[in-house]
Write a protein that holds these residues in place. Structure first.
Motif, PDB file in Angstrom:
ATOM      1  N   THR A   8       2.900  10.271   8.678  1.00  0.00           N
ATOM      2  CA  THR A   8       2.176   9.086   9.147  1.00  0.00           C
ATOM      3  C   THR A   8       2.371   7.955   8.152  1.00  0.00           C
ATOM      4  OG1 THR A   8       0.158   9.753   8.029  1.00  0.00           O
ATOM      5  CG2 THR A   8       0.429  10.486  10.298  1.00  0.00           C
ATOM      6  N   ASN A   9       2.378   6.748   8.663  1.00  0.00           N
ATOM      7  CA  ASN A   9       2.456   5.565   7.814  1.00  0.00           C
ATOM      8  C   ASN A   9       1.048   5.124   7.440  1.00  0.00           C
ATOM      9  OD1 ASN A   9       5.216   5.418   7.989  1.00  0.00           O
ATOM     10  ND2 ASN A   9       5.193   4.073   9.772  1.00  0.00           N
ATOM     11  N   HIS A  11      -1.985   2.724   7.040  1.00  0.00           N
ATOM     12  CA  HIS A  11      -2.353   1.521   7.775  1.00  0.00           C
ATOM     13  C   HIS A  11      -3.840   1.259   7.597  1.00  0.00           C
ATOM     14  CE1 HIS A  11      -3.410   4.737  10.554  1.00  0.00           C
ATOM     15  NE2 HIS A  11      -4.249   3.900  11.106  1.00  0.00           N
ATOM     16  N   SER A  16      -0.063  -2.418   9.204  1.00  0.00           N
ATOM     17  CA  SER A  16       0.708  -1.496   8.386  1.00  0.00           C
ATOM     18  C   SER A  16       1.494  -2.333   7.376  1.00  0.00           C
ATOM     19  CB  SER A  16       1.645  -0.675   9.263  1.00  0.00           C
ATOM     20  OG  SER A  16       2.615  -1.504   9.850  1.00  0.00           O
ATOM     21  N   GLU A  18       4.626  -2.654   6.972  1.00  0.00           N
ATOM     22  CA  GLU A  18       5.761  -3.314   7.624  1.00  0.00           C
ATOM     23  C   GLU A  18       5.327  -4.567   8.374  1.00  0.00           C
ATOM     24  OE1 GLU A  18       5.096   0.007   8.218  1.00  0.00           O
ATOM     25  OE2 GLU A  18       6.561   0.816   6.807  1.00  0.00           O
ATOM     26  N   LYS A  19       4.212  -4.476   9.093  1.00  0.00           N
ATOM     27  CA  LYS A  19       3.697  -5.649   9.810  1.00  0.00           C
ATOM     28  C   LYS A  19       3.245  -6.728   8.837  1.00  0.00           C
ATOM     29  CE  LYS A  19       2.074  -3.408  14.024  1.00  0.00           C
ATOM     30  NZ  LYS A  19       0.889  -3.113  14.830  1.00  0.00           N
TER      31      LYS A  19
END
Length: 72
Positions: A8-9, A11, A16, A18-19
Motif C-alpha cells: 500500500t502507498n 496517504h 498521496s 505522488e498527488k
C-alpha cells in the motif's frame, strides 16, 4: 505457490505523495498570486501598511511609514 504481498502507498485522506508532488507547483503559483493580491489591496490600509508591509525585509522601504513621536 507463493502468496502475493499487498503493498500500500502511504496517504492522508485522498492525498498521496505522488498527488502532492503533482499539485505543489500549482499551489505555489496560487499562493504567490493571493499574496500579491493581499499586498496590493492592503497597501491602502494604514494598519496593514505599518504592521505588515513595512516590515518586509527587502521591499519594506517602499511602504515605510514615518514614526510618530509622542511629544508632551
Amino acid at each position: 505457490m507463493p502468496l502475493a504481498k499487498i503493498a500500500t502507498n502511504p496517504h492522508f485522506g485522498v492525498l498521496s505523495p505522488e498527488k502532492l508532488v503533482r499539485v505543489i507547483p500549482t499551489l505555489a503559483v496560487w499562493g504567490a498570486a493571493a499574496g500579491a493580491a493581499v499586498g496590493l489591496l492592503g497597501s491602502d490600509v494604514p494598519l496593514v501598511k505599518k504592521d505588515i508591509l513595512s516590515r518586509i525585509p527587502i521591499a519594506g522601504a517602499y511602504w515605510a511609514v514615518p514614526e510618530e513621536t509622542a511629544e508632551e
